[in-house]
Design an enzyme around this catalytic site. Structure first.
Site, PDB file in Angstrom:
ATOM      1  N   ASP A 121       0.861  -1.195   0.000  1.00  0.00           N
ATOM      2  CA  ASP A 121       0.000   0.000   0.000  1.00  0.00           C
ATOM      3  C   ASP A 121       0.895   1.242   0.000  1.00  0.00           C
ATOM      4  OD1 ASP A 121      -3.107   0.781   1.468  1.00  0.00           O
ATOM      5  OD2 ASP A 121      -1.563   2.272   1.049  1.00  0.00           O
ATOM      6  N   ASP A 126      -4.049   2.290  -5.052  1.00  0.00           N
ATOM      7  CA  ASP A 126      -2.672   2.271  -4.534  1.00  0.00           C
ATOM      8  C   ASP A 126      -2.304   1.025  -3.738  1.00  0.00           C
ATOM      9  OD1 ASP A 126      -3.933   2.754  -2.068  1.00  0.00           O
ATOM     10  OD2 ASP A 126      -2.262   3.999  -1.382  1.00  0.00           O
ATOM     11  N   GLU A 127      -3.091  -0.032  -3.836  1.00  0.00           N
ATOM     12  CA  GLU A 127      -2.764  -1.219  -3.034  1.00  0.00           C
ATOM     13  C   GLU A 127      -3.174  -2.504  -3.740  1.00  0.00           C
ATOM     14  OE1 GLU A 127      -5.298  -1.837   0.479  1.00  0.00           O
ATOM     15  OE2 GLU A 127      -6.579  -0.264  -0.319  1.00  0.00           O
TER      16      GLU A 127
END
Ligand code: TTP
Ligand code: MG
Length: 377
Positions: free
Chosen positions: A8, A102-103
Site C-alpha cells: 500500500d 494504490d494497493e
C-alpha cells in the site's frame, strides 16, 4: 506454505504531489476540495500530525491546520503512477489482486523455489517501487491476507512487517480489536464493554459472549483473531465476464437483422473468451429499444461454452424470452461464470471439428486483426 504480500502506497495522492512539486516536500499538504465535493482525499504525513485525515470536510481541515497547502488533485497522474506500480507487482507474482488505486495483494506462495528466501522480497519490492516511481510503499508479508494487510498498515509510512506463521498469533495478540477489519466503531465499543480490548482476548473468548455482538460473523472474526484466514488472492487477470455490445446507427427492425447482429456479437465474444483460455457457464443477452427501455436475460448451461456456435445457441434461447415488438438500438452478449478451459478440455472432445474451425479462425484473427474474417451462418 502460503505467503501473501500486501503493498500500500504511503499518503498516495499527496506523495505524488510532493514528488512532482519539490516545494511541497516535507510540508503539510492536503489533496481534495472542489473536485472531491469538499472533503479531504488524503494528506501528507506532515498534515496528519494536525489530526487531518481522509474524508474530513475541507473546512474542518483548514481549521485544524491553517498552514496546510491545499491542492485539488490530478487524477490522471495518480492513475499513471498506479499503472506503474501494478506493473511492478506483476513482475513479482503472476497472481495479483488490486484492491484500490494504490494497493494490492500478491500471492507469493511456492516462490521459494524461484527466489530462495521469500521474506527478502519485502525489501526488494520497496526498493523497486522507490527506484521506478520515487515513492515509498508499506509492505506486509504474512501467511494470509488478513495478516498481510494488517502488517502493511502497522508501521506506515515506509513500513515493512513480516509475520511468520509460527509467530502470527502472539504477534497480533496485543493489538486492539479494531485492527480486525469489519470491527467498526460500534462493535469495538460493545466488545470493550464486555472487557475485550485486544485481539488476544477476542481469540480466547467463549463464542456465547461474542454472538450478541458479532452475530453471523463470530466464527470468521474469531478465526482472524487466531491468525487464520483462508481467503484466496483473486487474480485480476481472470475477468469475471467478457462481453461486447453495439449501438446500431440505424435501429434494427427485422428478425434477420437482429439475428445477424447477435451472431456477430457471439463471434466477437467467443474469440475473446477463447483467447483468455476460459469457458463460461452463463450467457447474457441485453437488448435496448428505441424508447431506451432495456432488458437483460441470462441462461446458465451445465456444460460451459466458448465456441461461437455454442454461445449463439444460448443467445437464441434468450431471444425467445424477449419481446421484439419495438425497434432495437443496442444489443449485447456477455459470457460469465468462468471455469478454466484446460480443466474441462475433455468435455468438448466430442466436437473436435467445430473446435478446430474456431481455432483456425482465432489464429487468423489473432494474426490479422478481428476484422479479417466474419462467418456466415
Ligand atoms: P489510502 O491508501 O487509504 O490512503 P493513502 O495512501 O493516502 O495513505 P496511507 O499512507 O494511510 O495508505 O488511499 C489511497 C488513495 O485513495 C489516497 O491517496 C487518496 C484516495 N482516497 C480518497 O480519495 N478518499 C478516501 O476517503 C480515501 C481513504 C482514499
Ligand atoms: Mg495508501
Amino acid at each position: 506454505m502460503r505467503w501473501i504480500m500486501h503493498v500500500d502506497m504511503d499518503a498516495f495522492f499527496a506523495s505524488v504531489e510532493q514528488l512532482d512539486n519539490p516545494e511541497y516536500r516535507g510540508k503539510p499538504l492536503i489533496v481534495g476540495g472542489r473536485a472531491h465535493r469538499g472533503v479531504v482525499s488524503t494528506c501528507s504525513y506532515e498534515a496528519r500530525k494536525y489530526g487531518v485525515h481522509s474524508a474530513m470536510p475541507i473546512a474542518q481541515a483548514q481549521r485544524l491546520c491553517p498552514c496546510c497547502i491545499f491542492v485539488s488533485g490530478r487524477m490522471w497522474r495518480y492513475v499513471e503512477v498506479s499503472q506503474q506500480i501494478m506493473k511492478i507487482f506483476s513482475e513479482f507474482s503472476p497472481c495479483v489482486e488490486p484492491l484500490s488505486i494504490d494497493e494490492a495483494f500478491l500471492d507469493l506462495s511456492g516462490m521459494e523455489h524461484l527466489v530462495g528466501d521469500i521474506t527478502a522480497l519485502g525489501p526488494k519490492i520497496k526498493t523497486r517501487i522507490k527506484e521506478a516511481t520515487g515513492l515509498t510503499a508499506s509492505v506486509g508479508l504474512a501467511p494470509n491476507k488478513f495478516l498481510a494487510k494488517l502488517g502493511s498498515d502497522l508501521r506506515k509510512p515506509d513500513g515493512l512487517v513480516i509475520i511468520k506463521p509460527e509467530e502470527a498469533r502472539n504477534f497480533i495478540a496485543p493489538l486492539p480489536v479494531n485492527k480486525i477489519f469489519g470491527i467498526g466503531k460500534k462493535a469495538n465499543e460493545e466488545l470493550n464493554k464486555i472487557g475485550i480490548f485486544t485481539i488476544g482476548q477476542l481469540a480466547v473468548c467463549d463464542k456465547i459472549y461474542l454472538k450478541n455482538i458479532l452475530g453471523n460473523n463470530t466464527t470468521l472474526v474469531q478465526n482472524l483473531a487466531l491468525g487464520i484466514d483462508d481467503r484466496q488472492v483473486e487474480n485480476s487477470r481472470e475477468p469475471k465476464s467478457i462481453g461486447r455490445e453495439t449501438t446500431y446507427g440505424d435501429d434494427l427492425l427485422t428478425q434477420k437483422e437482429y439475428h445477424d447482429a447477435l451472431w456477430n456479437l457471439s463471434q466477437q465474444v467467443g474469440w475473446r473468451v477463447r483467447n483468455s483460455g476460459l469457458v463460461g457457464h452463463t450467457v447474457t443477452l441485453k437488448v435496448k429499444y428505441r424508447s431506451f427501455k432495456s432488458v437483460t436475460r441470462s441462461v446458465t448451461a451445465e456444460t460451459p461454452v466458448s465456441l461461437d456456435e455454442d454461445i449463439f445457441a444460448l443467445v437464441e434461447k434468450l431471444v425467445a424470452q424477449v419481446k421484439w415488438a419495438e425497434p432495437v438500438r443496442l444489443l449485447g452478449v456477455t459470457v460469465s461464470k468462468f471455469a478454466t478451459a484446460g480443466e474441462l478440455v475433455l468435455d468438448f472432445a466430442h466436437d473436435e471439428k467445430r473446435e478446430k474451425r474456431n481455432a483456425t479462425l482465432d489464429a487468423l484473427k489473432n494474426k490479422f486483426g478481428e476484422q479479417i474474417i466474419k462467418r456466415g451462418k
